[in-house]
Design a protein around this motif. Sequence first.
Motif, PDB file in Angstrom:
ATOM      1  N   LEU A  50      83.581  55.130  48.689  1.00 13.99           N
ATOM      2  CA  LEU A  50      83.208  56.469  48.236  1.00 13.99           C
ATOM      3  C   LEU A  50      84.168  57.502  48.812  1.00 13.99           C
ATOM      4  N   PHE A  51      84.554  57.289  50.076  1.00 13.67           N
ATOM      5  CA  PHE A  51      85.503  58.208  50.714  1.00 13.67           C
ATOM      6  C   PHE A  51      86.809  58.261  49.924  1.00 13.67           C
ATOM      7  N   VAL A  64      81.650  59.667  56.707  1.00 18.16           N
ATOM      8  CA  VAL A  64      80.590  60.261  55.890  1.00 18.16           C
ATOM      9  C   VAL A  64      80.742  61.783  55.860  1.00 18.16           C
ATOM     10  N   ARG A  69      73.136  53.895  44.701  1.00 14.36           N
ATOM     11  CA  ARG A  69      74.307  54.652  44.280  1.00 14.36           C
ATOM     12  C   ARG A  69      74.749  54.159  42.908  1.00 14.36           C
ATOM     13  N   THR A  74      83.672  62.809  53.746  1.00 16.87           N
ATOM     14  CA  THR A  74      83.394  62.682  52.317  1.00 16.87           C
ATOM     15  C   THR A  74      82.663  63.924  51.818  1.00 16.87           C
ATOM     16  N   ARG A  75      81.633  64.320  52.596  1.00 18.77           N
ATOM     17  CA  ARG A  75      80.858  65.502  52.233  1.00 18.77           C
ATOM     18  C   ARG A  75      81.750  66.745  52.161  1.00 18.77           C
ATOM     19  N   GLN A 104      76.869  60.574  47.453  1.00 14.21           N
ATOM     20  CA  GLN A 104      77.071  60.602  48.888  1.00 14.21           C
ATOM     21  C   GLN A 104      75.737  60.728  49.619  1.00 14.21           C
ATOM     22  N   THR A 111      86.409  59.867  46.512  1.00 14.48           N
ATOM     23  CA  THR A 111      86.354  61.321  46.623  1.00 14.48           C
ATOM     24  C   THR A 111      87.736  61.905  46.898  1.00 14.48           C
ATOM     25  N   ASP A 113      80.627  53.141  52.146  1.00 17.96           N
ATOM     26  CA  ASP A 113      81.006  54.533  52.420  1.00 17.96           C
ATOM     27  C   ASP A 113      82.515  54.721  52.324  1.00 17.96           C
TER      28      ASP A 113
END
Lengths: 345, 308
Positions: A191-192, A63, A176, A66-67, A260, A195, A188
């Motif tokens: 999404l990772f 997480v 999401r 990703t941010r 995210q 990204t 997650d």
Amino acid sequence: MSAGESKIALGGKTARTTPDLARDRRRGIVDGRGAALAAVLLLLALSLLPPIALLIGDPFLVVTATRIMIFAIAALSLDLVLGYGAMVSFGHAAFLGLGAYSVAILLANGTSDILIQTLVAILASALFALVTGAISLRTKGVYFIMITLAFGQMAYFFMVSLSAYGGDDGMTLAARSTLLGLPVLNSDLTLFYLTLGVLALAFVGLRAVIFSRFGRVLRGTRQNPVRMQAIGFQPFAYQLTAYVIAGALAGVAGVLLANQAEFVSPAYMSWQRSGELIVMVVLGGMGTLVGAIGGAIAFLLLEDWLAKFSEHWKLGLGVLLVCLVLFTRGGIAGGIERLFRRAPS
Amino acid sequence: MFNLFLLQALNGVQFGILLFLVAAGLTLIFGIMDMINLAHGVLYMVGAYFAAAFTALTGDFLLGLAIALPAALLFGLVLEFLIFRHLYERDHLDQVLATFGLILILNEGVKILWGAAPMSVPIPDILSGSIPLIGPLRYPFYRVVIIAAGLATAVGLWLLVNHTRVGMLLRAGAVNAPMVSALGVDIRRLFMLVFGFGAMLAGFAGAMVAPILSVEPGMGDGILILTFVVIVIGGVGSVRGAFVAAILVGLVDTLGRTFGPIVLRSLMDPSAASQTGQTLAPMLIYILMAAVLFFRPSGLFPAKGAAA
């Protein structure tokens, strides 16, 4: 006339007649293959992060990463403007926010597909960049900094007053985004990798832009706008195009950020955010692209690390910033470069 | 309706005067030193904290104000000595980074020293109450005092800039600082003077509003952006431009927030009007800035003439 040229002979110091040389020295690796290699290694290392996180049993690492990568995308886009276009834009977080709000507003009105949301985000941020850029680029130097800052604040206050979409408090997303009707982004891990994919694409795309004819003209404009004009180029059109590209890319980062965090708020577009983005780019080395990625990683990790010590971590950050500028002549990146050069001997 | 207009116009002027006090020093710093200073807003905040602290210490607002002013001046000079004098010759990006860092330091610093909770300063007895305007309409006396103090400062500044030797150097510096230096003026001392004085003016603005606003960390950030808008509209380096633009921005912002929805209501249905008005009002001054820039890219009263 560029800002550097006008600063001459204060208190007996010699004139700074070649500002461009001085400015270029602070770019660690200007266009070299080293930058591309570093980026490939960095991206490979990132792609191996989820299995490592699994091994050491720390799923939150994914997480956090990703941010960090989302901000790396935003910093990359700012590097095109700041590093290659030599435009000190202090309102870049506005585009991040516009992208995030595109997701939130479309979702609230029943459109959850990320492709449509991204398209809208790109159009919205590109349009905002086109209008504000066209006005801001009529000016230079301190004016440009103040005006981009003011336009960023305008976007910020617009979102604060949008009470239908949470106003000052922001709003939590119901879910999401979906991809072609499938809720794949709920994981997650997906999404990772999404990204990471966007980050890699952004890097490759921006590199292509910079090495294209357009990029060469832009870099030429950075070094000497007067000469570029003399040989028949209109710096304005090139700078504005770069500004719009950067804005649109930051909008894409905003789409990812909303997904995210599953939350949007005007705080995404505050001017402190814009300042932090500049710090990321400068920290890593302007005009290198890979530096922006590294800078984002370094800055956000530093932020996390400082926050562990004290609630007043911003004080430490501020002291660090001031000291870096004051004691490393030629900017932060130059100072770090010298530090590394000195280290082996 | 007219009464509301009059009250809001007075509020707008009072807000504009405040913006002018902060902008006057900053426009000179930008104009003469060709330096971007993001930390001017925190000087306003520091002024407010000084006023609050010294008022609490002495038990008297006027006495507190009298101590806060030299304290703000001293604070500005110390900052100039420690940080700003090393930034004059750097490029704008270094200045942005260092002054951004300074904002973080000072915002966090006041939080450590005085806590994150807002501090309030009571309006002194002799300045409280209200004065009659027309008919039954009354206006808080303290706000009148702010307007009067701001106008007096503006006049003082005008005399200083236009009728003294230092003022002549300031104007010359805003047009061409290297030339002033070449003519044998110690430009670094002039810079220091401008910076300290600018810090004191910003501190004065902060101290004056301490009784009517809450004194809290980050209070300078909002005012900084508005000050930028003022300086951009007025023209960098021009005190006269800063005055005109500050009053303009104060009036447009205050009147826009009150009358925007009212005007819109005659064009569309009430609920949509109040919604649109609320959204548009905070953006008005930025639209004003964009419009001014579109027609006059270097502001209304550019100090450097066509060259800038």
